[in-house]
Design a protein around this motif. Structure first.
Motif, PDB file in Angstrom:
ATOM      1  N   GLU A   7       0.773  -1.366  -0.010  1.00 10.34           N
ATOM      2  CA  GLU A   7      -0.092  -0.055  -0.114  1.00 10.34           C
ATOM      3  C   GLU A   7       0.902   1.217  -0.024  1.00 10.34           C
ATOM      4  OE1 GLU A   7      -2.555  -0.626   3.482  1.00 10.34           O
ATOM      5  OE2 GLU A   7      -3.876  -1.981   2.082  1.00 10.34           O
ATOM      6  N   LEU A   8       1.989   1.075   0.764  1.00  9.55           N
ATOM      7  CA  LEU A   8       2.776   2.360   0.769  1.00  9.55           C
ATOM      8  C   LEU A   8       3.347   2.709  -0.482  1.00  9.55           C
ATOM      9  CD1 LEU A   8       4.276   1.987   4.427  1.00  9.55           C
ATOM     10  CD2 LEU A   8       2.842   3.858   3.571  1.00  9.55           C
ATOM     11  N   LEU A   9       3.938   1.597  -0.954  1.00 11.39           N
ATOM     12  CA  LEU A   9       4.758   1.577  -2.543  1.00 11.39           C
ATOM     13  C   LEU A   9       3.658   2.130  -3.330  1.00 11.39           C
ATOM     14  CD1 LEU A   9       6.956   0.976  -4.227  1.00 11.39           C
ATOM     15  CD2 LEU A   9       6.179  -1.264  -4.717  1.00 11.39           C
ATOM     16  N   GLU A  10       2.257   1.788  -3.515  1.00 14.11           N
ATOM     17  CA  GLU A  10       1.345   2.339  -4.289  1.00 14.11           C
ATOM     18  C   GLU A  10       1.002   3.889  -4.091  1.00 14.11           C
ATOM     19  OE1 GLU A  10      -2.280  -0.109  -3.566  1.00 14.11           O
ATOM     20  OE2 GLU A  10      -1.533  -1.476  -4.820  1.00 14.11           O
ATOM     21  N   VAL A  11       1.285   4.291  -2.741  1.00 15.86           N
ATOM     22  CA  VAL A  11       1.003   5.630  -2.665  1.00 15.86           C
ATOM     23  C   VAL A  11       2.302   6.354  -3.193  1.00 15.86           C
ATOM     24  CG1 VAL A  11       1.045   7.199  -0.820  1.00 15.86           C
ATOM     25  CG2 VAL A  11      -0.246   5.324  -0.545  1.00 15.86           C
ATOM     26  N   LEU A  12       3.526   5.868  -3.037  1.00 15.71           N
ATOM     27  CA  LEU A  12       4.559   6.471  -3.671  1.00 15.71           C
ATOM     28  C   LEU A  12       4.698   6.585  -5.203  1.00 15.71           C
ATOM     29  CD1 LEU A  12       7.597   5.144  -1.377  1.00 15.71           C
ATOM     30  CD2 LEU A  12       6.703   7.429  -1.343  1.00 15.71           C
ATOM     31  N   TRP A  13       4.170   5.334  -5.698  1.00 18.55           N
ATOM     32  CA  TRP A  13       4.102   5.151  -7.155  1.00 18.55           C
ATOM     33  C   TRP A  13       2.998   6.254  -7.523  1.00 18.55           C
ATOM     34  CZ3 TRP A  13       5.443   0.164 -10.055  1.00 18.55           C
ATOM     35  CH2 TRP A  13       6.743  -0.113  -9.606  1.00 18.55           C
ATOM     36  N   GLY A  14       1.839   6.443  -6.915  1.00 22.87           N
ATOM     37  CA  GLY A  14       0.672   7.184  -7.359  1.00 22.87           C
ATOM     38  C   GLY A  14       1.020   8.496  -7.296  1.00 22.87           C
ATOM     39  N   ARG A  15       2.160   9.009  -6.718  1.00 22.00           N
ATOM     40  CA  ARG A  15       2.615  10.301  -6.725  1.00 22.00           C
ATOM     41  C   ARG A  15       3.271  10.461  -8.162  1.00 22.00           C
ATOM     42  NH1 ARG A  15       6.169  11.223  -1.018  1.00 22.00           N
ATOM     43  NH2 ARG A  15       4.242  10.956   0.191  1.00 22.00           N
ATOM     44  N   ALA A  16       3.661   9.375  -8.920  1.00 20.40           N
ATOM     45  CA  ALA A  16       4.238   9.762 -10.242  1.00 20.40           C
ATOM     46  C   ALA A  16       3.012   8.985 -11.196  1.00 20.40           C
ATOM     47  CB  ALA A  16       5.593   8.774 -10.353  1.00 20.40           C
ATOM     48  N   PRO A  20      -1.588  10.296 -18.857  1.00 21.08           N
ATOM     49  CA  PRO A  20      -3.014   9.914 -19.444  1.00 21.08           C
ATOM     50  C   PRO A  20      -3.253   8.353 -19.605  1.00 21.08           C
ATOM     51  CG  PRO A  20      -1.657  10.476 -21.183  1.00 21.08           C
ATOM     52  CD  PRO A  20      -0.899  10.639 -20.052  1.00 21.08           C
ATOM     53  N   ALA A  21      -2.570   7.424 -19.431  1.00 16.73           N
ATOM     54  CA  ALA A  21      -2.492   6.008 -19.548  1.00 16.73           C
ATOM     55  C   ALA A  21      -3.302   5.290 -18.435  1.00 16.73           C
ATOM     56  CB  ALA A  21      -1.334   5.458 -19.861  1.00 16.73           C
ATOM     57  N   SER A  22      -4.595   4.735 -18.454  1.00 21.76           N
ATOM     58  CA  SER A  22      -4.989   3.960 -17.444  1.00 21.76           C
ATOM     59  C   SER A  22      -4.242   2.526 -17.135  1.00 21.76           C
ATOM     60  CB  SER A  22      -6.195   3.337 -18.100  1.00 21.76           C
ATOM     61  OG  SER A  22      -6.059   2.480 -19.210  1.00 21.76           O
ATOM     62  N   PRO A  23      -4.515   1.995 -16.183  1.00 26.06           N
ATOM     63  CA  PRO A  23      -3.848   0.965 -15.741  1.00 26.06           C
ATOM     64  C   PRO A  23      -3.899  -0.306 -16.790  1.00 26.06           C
ATOM     65  CG  PRO A  23      -5.351   1.464 -13.970  1.00 26.06           C
ATOM     66  CD  PRO A  23      -5.712   2.375 -15.034  1.00 26.06           C
ATOM     67  N   ALA A  96      11.401   7.231 -14.283  1.00 27.80           N
ATOM     68  CA  ALA A  96      12.342   8.150 -13.413  1.00 27.80           C
ATOM     69  C   ALA A  96      11.658   8.776 -12.394  1.00 27.80           C
ATOM     70  CB  ALA A  96      12.723   9.349 -14.474  1.00 27.80           C
ATOM     71  N   ARG A  97      10.428   9.200 -12.402  1.00 25.12           N
ATOM     72  CA  ARG A  97       9.693  10.075 -11.580  1.00 25.12           C
ATOM     73  C   ARG A  97       9.139   8.867 -10.403  1.00 25.12           C
ATOM     74  NH1 ARG A  97       4.514  11.142 -13.330  1.00 25.12           N
ATOM     75  NH2 ARG A  97       5.042  10.133 -15.466  1.00 25.12           N
ATOM     76  N   ARG A  98       9.183   7.523 -10.730  1.00 25.67           N
ATOM     77  CA  ARG A  98       8.853   6.515  -9.658  1.00 25.67           C
ATOM     78  C   ARG A  98      10.225   6.664  -8.862  1.00 25.67           C
ATOM     79  NH1 ARG A  98       5.022   1.759 -12.504  1.00 25.67           N
ATOM     80  NH2 ARG A  98       2.957   3.107 -12.117  1.00 25.67           N
ATOM     81  N   GLU A  99      11.468   6.252  -9.634  1.00 29.35           N
ATOM     82  CA  GLU A  99      12.520   6.057  -9.142  1.00 29.35           C
ATOM     83  C   GLU A  99      12.873   7.361  -7.953  1.00 29.35           C
ATOM     84  OE1 GLU A  99      17.320   5.169 -10.059  1.00 29.35           O
ATOM     85  OE2 GLU A  99      15.732   5.360 -11.791  1.00 29.35           O
ATOM     86  N   GLN A 100      12.689   8.535  -8.327  1.00 23.16           N
ATOM     87  CA  GLN A 100      12.769   9.513  -7.658  1.00 23.16           C
ATOM     88  C   GLN A 100      12.105   9.562  -6.259  1.00 23.16           C
ATOM     89  OE1 GLN A 100      11.826  12.982 -10.026  1.00 23.16           O
ATOM     90  NE2 GLN A 100      13.955  13.516 -10.452  1.00 23.16           N
ATOM     91  N   GLU A 101      10.941   9.160  -6.208  1.00 29.21           N
ATOM     92  CA  GLU A 101       9.921   8.892  -5.094  1.00 29.21           C
ATOM     93  C   GLU A 101      10.378   7.724  -4.227  1.00 29.21           C
ATOM     94  OE1 GLU A 101       7.692  10.807  -3.964  1.00 29.21           O
ATOM     95  OE2 GLU A 101       7.176  11.960  -5.818  1.00 29.21           O
TER      96      GLU A 101
END
Length: 144
Positions: A7-16, A20-23, A96-101
């Motif tokens: 869940e925490l990883l999802e929150v971090l990745w959600g910041r990135a 416009p792409a859906s799951p 890159a954005r996910r890695e930064q988070e």
């Protein structure tokens, strides 16, 4: 603890954001990145979906400029799907954005804990890849 970490990883990745792409579109982009030039039926089978549903999904990705369709040189009736340069750039930017988070969190961890986490994640990746490969959907297992 595992659920909390996910869940925490999802929150971090959600910041990135993947917008416009859906799951579902993200799954297609990632599959095309690893299986460039696959045909629509193979993609549909991999998604456990139907060709018409997969075609509509790809229509939206083509309209967004993330995917390109090309006629197969071997069979003009077959369409091959390719990740476009814009699609590749989108995935590169997202990573890159996910890695930064993630890096921001990892930098706050003690070095020994980071090493232990890396070793555990490597074992997880190896095991998950085997499990996913062994449980890959078959042509008769399609859903809409």
């Amino acid at each position: 603890m595992t659920l909390t970490a996910v869940e925490l990883l999802e929150v971090l990745w959600g910041r990135a954001s993947t917008a416009p792409a859906s799951p579902s579109q993200m799954r297609v982009l990632l599959m095309l990145e690893h299986q460039d030039g696959i045909n629509l039926r193979t993609l549909a089978d991999s998604l456990a979906s139907t060709p018409p549903s997969t075609s509509r999904l790809c229509d939206r990705l083509v309209a967004a400029g993330f995917v390109e369709r090309a006629v197969s040189p071997a069979d003009r009736r077959e369409v091959r799907l390719h990740l476009s340069s814009r699609g590749r750039a989108f995935l590169d930017d997202l990573r890159a954005r996910r890695e930064q988070e993630l890096q921001a969190v990892l930098e706050l961890m003690p070095a020994a804990k980071r090493t232990a986490l890396l070793e555990g994640l490597e074992a997880f990746c190896d095991t998950a890849a085997l499990q996913i490969h062994d449980n890959a959907p078959h042509a008769g297992d399609r859903t809409a």
